[in-house]
Design a protein around this motif. Structure first.
Motif, PDB file in Angstrom:
ATOM      1  N   SER A  86     -13.259   5.384  -0.019  1.00 12.52           N
ATOM      2  CA  SER A  86     -12.633   4.947  -1.016  1.00 12.52           C
ATOM      3  C   SER A  86     -11.463   3.826  -0.466  1.00 12.52           C
ATOM      4  CB  SER A  86     -11.794   5.760  -1.998  1.00 12.52           C
ATOM      5  OG  SER A  86     -11.493   6.248  -1.461  1.00 12.52           O
ATOM      6  N   ARG A  87     -10.730   3.602  -1.599  1.00 13.30           N
ATOM      7  CA  ARG A  87      -9.609   2.260  -1.346  1.00 13.30           C
ATOM      8  C   ARG A  87      -8.480   3.052  -0.861  1.00 13.30           C
ATOM      9  NH1 ARG A  87      -6.938  -2.428  -0.024  1.00 13.30           N
ATOM     10  NH2 ARG A  87      -4.899  -3.231  -0.654  1.00 13.30           N
ATOM     11  N   SER A  88      -8.463   4.269  -1.405  1.00 15.26           N
ATOM     12  CA  SER A  88      -7.346   4.864  -1.769  1.00 15.26           C
ATOM     13  C   SER A  88      -7.120   5.845  -0.372  1.00 15.26           C
ATOM     14  CB  SER A  88      -7.203   6.240  -2.857  1.00 15.26           C
ATOM     15  OG  SER A  88      -8.140   6.570  -3.097  1.00 15.26           O
ATOM     16  N   ARG A  91      -6.546   3.761   3.064  1.00  8.13           N
ATOM     17  CA  ARG A  91      -4.741   3.788   2.541  1.00  8.13           C
ATOM     18  C   ARG A  91      -4.076   5.115   3.477  1.00  8.13           C
ATOM     19  NH1 ARG A  91      -1.696  -0.047  -0.372  1.00  8.13           N
ATOM     20  NH2 ARG A  91      -0.312   1.664  -0.398  1.00  8.13           N
ATOM     21  N   ASP A  92      -4.419   6.167   2.951  1.00  8.64           N
ATOM     22  CA  ASP A  92      -4.100   7.516   2.940  1.00  8.64           C
ATOM     23  C   ASP A  92      -4.552   7.215   4.690  1.00  8.64           C
ATOM     24  OD1 ASP A  92      -3.534   8.037   0.541  1.00  8.64           O
ATOM     25  OD2 ASP A  92      -4.825   9.349   0.412  1.00  8.64           O
ATOM     26  N   ARG A  93      -6.184   7.426   5.382  1.00  6.45           N
ATOM     27  CA  ARG A  93      -5.860   7.569   6.686  1.00  6.45           C
ATOM     28  C   ARG A  93      -5.107   6.264   7.677  1.00  6.45           C
ATOM     29  NH1 ARG A  93     -11.896  10.330   7.277  1.00  6.45           N
ATOM     30  NH2 ARG A  93     -11.202  12.012   6.133  1.00  6.45           N
ATOM     31  N   LEU A  94      -5.145   5.320   7.121  1.00  3.30           N
ATOM     32  CA  LEU A  94      -4.217   4.266   8.221  1.00  3.30           C
ATOM     33  C   LEU A  94      -2.749   4.669   7.776  1.00  3.30           C
ATOM     34  CD1 LEU A  94      -4.659   1.621   9.665  1.00  3.30           C
ATOM     35  CD2 LEU A  94      -3.512   0.398   6.868  1.00  3.30           C
ATOM     36  N   ARG A  95      -1.675   5.626   6.994  1.00  4.77           N
ATOM     37  CA  ARG A  95      -1.397   6.583   7.003  1.00  4.77           C
ATOM     38  C   ARG A  95      -0.918   6.733   7.950  1.00  4.77           C
ATOM     39  NH1 ARG A  95      -0.281   7.144   2.110  1.00  4.77           N
ATOM     40  NH2 ARG A  95       0.843   5.670   1.483  1.00  4.77           N
ATOM     41  N   GLU A  96      -2.362   7.750   8.209  1.00  3.42           N
ATOM     42  CA  GLU A  96      -1.672   9.108   9.104  1.00  3.42           C
ATOM     43  C   GLU A  96      -2.054   8.527  10.300  1.00  3.42           C
ATOM     44  OE1 GLU A  96      -5.532  11.450   8.595  1.00  3.42           O
ATOM     45  OE2 GLU A  96      -5.164  11.523   6.600  1.00  3.42           O
ATOM     46  N   LEU A  97      -2.753   7.296  10.764  1.00  5.77           N
ATOM     47  CA  LEU A  97      -2.878   7.146  12.060  1.00  5.77           C
ATOM     48  C   LEU A  97      -1.308   6.090  12.437  1.00  5.77           C
ATOM     49  CD1 LEU A  97      -5.956   4.527  11.833  1.00  5.77           C
ATOM     50  CD2 LEU A  97      -5.354   6.800  13.054  1.00  5.77           C
ATOM     51  N   LEU A  98      -0.935   5.484  11.630  1.00  4.09           N
ATOM     52  CA  LEU A  98       0.569   4.838  11.667  1.00  4.09           C
ATOM     53  C   LEU A  98       1.892   5.901  11.591  1.00  4.09           C
ATOM     54  CD1 LEU A  98       0.145   1.429   9.698  1.00  4.09           C
ATOM     55  CD2 LEU A  98      -0.742   2.251  12.401  1.00  4.09           C
ATOM     56  N   HIS A  99       1.446   7.291  11.311  1.00  2.79           N
ATOM     57  CA  HIS A  99       2.930   8.434  11.052  1.00  2.79           C
ATOM     58  C   HIS A  99       3.810   8.445  12.001  1.00  2.79           C
ATOM     59  CE1 HIS A  99       1.116  11.040  13.106  1.00  2.79           C
ATOM     60  NE2 HIS A  99       1.933  11.863  12.979  1.00  2.79           N
ATOM     61  N   GLU A 100       3.711   8.262  13.016  1.00  4.59           N
ATOM     62  CA  GLU A 100       5.248   7.705  13.889  1.00  4.59           C
ATOM     63  C   GLU A 100       5.609   6.420  14.566  1.00  4.59           C
ATOM     64  OE1 GLU A 100       3.270  10.374  17.229  1.00  4.59           O
ATOM     65  OE2 GLU A 100       3.491  12.219  15.850  1.00  4.59           O
ATOM     66  N   SER A 101       4.978   5.754  13.799  1.00  8.76           N
ATOM     67  CA  SER A 101       5.599   3.743  14.428  1.00  8.76           C
ATOM     68  C   SER A 101       6.441   3.128  13.299  1.00  8.76           C
ATOM     69  CB  SER A 101       3.572   2.975  14.697  1.00  8.76           C
ATOM     70  OG  SER A 101       2.805   4.035  15.131  1.00  8.76           O
ATOM     71  N   ARG A 102       6.930   2.869  13.951  1.00 11.44           N
ATOM     72  CA  ARG A 102       8.239   1.499  13.459  1.00 11.44           C
ATOM     73  C   ARG A 102       8.172   0.403  14.014  1.00 11.44           C
ATOM     74  NH1 ARG A 102      11.639   1.456  16.380  1.00 11.44           N
ATOM     75  NH2 ARG A 102      11.378   2.372  18.109  1.00 11.44           N
ATOM     76  N   VAL A 103       7.570  -0.070  14.832  1.00 13.73           N
ATOM     77  CA  VAL A 103       6.847  -1.084  14.679  1.00 13.73           C
ATOM     78  C   VAL A 103       5.496  -1.428  15.236  1.00 13.73           C
ATOM     79  CG1 VAL A 103       7.639  -3.862  16.293  1.00 13.73           C
ATOM     80  CG2 VAL A 103       9.364  -2.137  15.614  1.00 13.73           C
ATOM     81  N   VAL A 120      -4.515 -12.891   9.108  1.00 14.61           N
ATOM     82  CA  VAL A 120      -4.769 -11.152   8.629  1.00 14.61           C
ATOM     83  C   VAL A 120      -3.913 -11.765   7.330  1.00 14.61           C
ATOM     84  CG1 VAL A 120      -4.056  -9.420   8.107  1.00 14.61           C
ATOM     85  CG2 VAL A 120      -4.649  -9.618  10.238  1.00 14.61           C
ATOM     86  N   ASP A 121      -4.944 -11.794   6.459  1.00 11.40           N
ATOM     87  CA  ASP A 121      -4.074 -12.227   5.037  1.00 11.40           C
ATOM     88  C   ASP A 121      -3.075 -11.346   4.945  1.00 11.40           C
ATOM     89  OD1 ASP A 121      -4.847 -10.385   2.575  1.00 11.40           O
ATOM     90  OD2 ASP A 121      -5.909 -10.280   4.600  1.00 11.40           O
ATOM     91  N   ALA A 122      -2.114 -12.580   3.399  1.00  9.60           N
ATOM     92  CA  ALA A 122      -0.459 -11.509   3.585  1.00  9.60           C
ATOM     93  C   ALA A 122      -0.570 -10.760   2.753  1.00  9.60           C
ATOM     94  CB  ALA A 122       0.223 -12.769   2.427  1.00  9.60           C
ATOM     95  N   GLY A 123      -1.573 -10.344   1.645  1.00  8.85           N
ATOM     96  CA  GLY A 123      -1.862  -8.978   1.418  1.00  8.85           C
ATOM     97  C   GLY A 123      -2.025  -8.011   1.816  1.00  8.85           C
ATOM     98  N   THR A 124      -2.365  -7.993   3.170  1.00 13.93           N
ATOM     99  CA  THR A 124      -2.412  -7.226   3.390  1.00 13.93           C
ATOM    100  C   THR A 124      -2.025  -6.701   4.555  1.00 13.93           C
ATOM    101  OG1 THR A 124      -5.133  -7.151   4.381  1.00 13.93           O
ATOM    102  CG2 THR A 124      -4.299  -6.263   6.219  1.00 13.93           C
ATOM    103  N   VAL A 125      -0.694  -7.493   4.962  1.00 17.37           N
ATOM    104  CA  VAL A 125       0.455  -7.478   5.470  1.00 17.37           C
ATOM    105  C   VAL A 125       1.074  -6.798   4.470  1.00 17.37           C
ATOM    106  CG1 VAL A 125       2.273  -9.055   6.718  1.00 17.37           C
ATOM    107  CG2 VAL A 125       0.203  -9.227   7.049  1.00 17.37           C
ATOM    108  N   GLU A 126       1.115  -6.758   3.792  1.00 12.64           N
ATOM    109  CA  GLU A 126       2.502  -6.392   2.429  1.00 12.64           C
ATOM    110  C   GLU A 126       1.536  -5.085   3.022  1.00 12.64           C
ATOM    111  OE1 GLU A 126       2.890 -10.543  -0.839  1.00 12.64           O
ATOM    112  OE2 GLU A 126       1.787  -8.795  -0.516  1.00 12.64           O
ATOM    113  N   MET A 127       0.547  -4.417   2.163  1.00  9.58           N
ATOM    114  CA  MET A 127       0.156  -3.039   2.457  1.00  9.58           C
ATOM    115  C   MET A 127       0.142  -2.131   3.328  1.00  9.58           C
ATOM    116  SD  MET A 127      -3.387  -1.772   2.549  1.00  9.58           S
ATOM    117  CE  MET A 127      -4.073  -1.670   3.629  1.00  9.58           C
TER     118      MET A 127
END
Length: 396
Positions: A86-88, A91-103, A120-127
């Motif tokens: 699901s989309r949610s 997003r959760d798993r993407l957050r897990e991948l990036l949780h130690e990242s700043r840039v 990459v579309d603007a909406g995805t960059v925003e997300m």
């Protein structure tokens, strides 16, 4: 266009560049082929119907994030894979991948300044930004990881360049031998295409064969309907590009000009000399930067040539960038020499190649362009094609 270099090599290169730039990772995103750099990195994968992600951290192993329904499409890559349904959850798993990242680097360019990496579309960059990271452009990471040539790549380019150098001279001879019959621009283009077939070369389009005012159109495409007959007193521009047959090979791309007659008119010769002077000034500028221990940015070299042309009084007639990246596509994904159409801040790093092709175009009269190819070695620029120093004389 898929690069044949091993995925592991590209990922290692990416991590090396990320480390040097203090970027925490490279996040590649694709949806139904919208980002060709994703395929250029991992290889072409068919029938992927949902969004997919490849996370390349600055250290450690890469990971994929793909839809449950597409999971089998990626198994051959041998990369640890997370699934979402699901989309949610995505997003959760993407957050897990990036949780130690700043840039994080993505195929994004501020204000769309570099269209070649603005996938990459603007909406995805925003997300992604809402997950708490800063998104920067992957432009230099892309070229460092995927666009630098191997020794074999350079060999394939040099082979194509050598054959193009011969074919363009053959084309001018073809015109001279047929002047009494009135060869057309289209017939000359057909001759060049026949030479490509003989030499086992390929190109998806072209060449440009343009006489007189047609030469003021940088991408003039001769057809049976629009072609001029080439005759005594004509100025002829030929731009041709091709690679040896096979997706693994590199392109070459050159432009030469000629005059049909005994003496080049002074107005043509003056413009020709400005163009080749700008070309040579650009190559000298690249060399100068490397002698000082610096890889210049693409816009800086464009500006050198553009200032040269402007100082000669033709600035408004130099109506395109100075040069484009060359690779497995004739216009590749590495740095362009451009301060005009874009502002290319990517660096001319060792292992990439570019055209250098200033042009002056006088509508209704004629155009002059001189195009060479330049490979960037560890020591600086290496011209890989023949260098035109004076107009070719046809029929003299």
């Amino acid at each position: 266009m898929t690069s044949p270099h091993p995925l592991s090599t590209k990922l290692n290169n990416a991590q090396e560049h990320l480390s040097s730039e203090e970027i925490d990772g490279w996040l590649l995103y694709d949806y139904r082929g919208m980002n060709p750099i994703f395929a250029d990195t991992v290889g072409a994968i068919t029938n992927v119907t949902r969004p997919c992600w490849l996370w390349v951290p600055v250290s450690g192993g890469p990971r994929l994030l793909v839809s449950y329904v597409d999971q089998g499409r990626f198994e051959h890559l041998g990369i640890e894979t997370l699934l979402w349904v699901s989309r949610s959850q995505m997003r959760d798993r993407l957050r897990e991948l990036l949780h130690e990242s700043r840039v994080v680097a993505m195929e994004y360019s501020p204000e769309g300044a570099l269209p070649r990496v603005s996938w990459v579309d603007a909406g995805t960059v925003e997300m992604v930004r809402e997950l708490g990271v800063e998104v920067v452009s992957s432009a230099d990471t892309v070229q460092y990881a995927t666009q630098r040539w191997s020794a074999a790549d350079l060999v394939s380019h040099r082979e194509a360049a050598g054959r193009l150098d011969t074919i363009v001279q053959d084309a001018f001879l073809y015109i001279g031998e047929r002047l009494e019959g009135g060869p057309t621009e289209y017939e000359v283009a057909e001759f060049i295409r026949s030479r490509f077939r003989e030499e086992r070369m390929e190109a998806p389009e072209g060449p440009v064969v343009a006489a007189n005012e047609h030469g003021a159109d940088p991408h003039f495409d001769p057809t049976p309907a629009n072609s001029h007959v080439i005759a005594m007193g004509d100025w002829v521009l030929i731009d041709l590009w091709a690679r040896m047959q096979g997706e693994e090979n590199m392109y070459a791309d050159i432009t030469w000009t000629a005059y049909v007659g005994d003496t080049v008119p002074s107005k043509h010769l003056k413009v020709f000399e400005v163009v080749v002077g700008a070309r040579d000034a650009a190559v000298a500028a690249i060399a100068g930067h490397f002698e000082r221990g610096r890889s210049p940015q693409g816009w800086e070299i464009d500006k050198v040539a553009r200032d040269y042309v402007a100082d000669a009084g033709y600035g408004e007639r130099f109506s395109h960038r100075l040069g484009h990246s060359i690779g497995r596509e004739v216009h590749g994904n590495a740095v362009n020499l451009d301060s005009w159409e874009t502002h290319d801040t990517r660096r001319l790093m060792p292992g990439i190649a570019t055209s250098v092709e200033p042009g002056i175009y006088l509508p209704g009269k004629f155009g002059v362009r001189s195009e060479i190819d330049v490979y960037i070695s560890e020591d600086g620029p290496v011209v890989t094609t023949a260098i035109q120093r004076e107009p070719v004389m046809i029929g003299r």
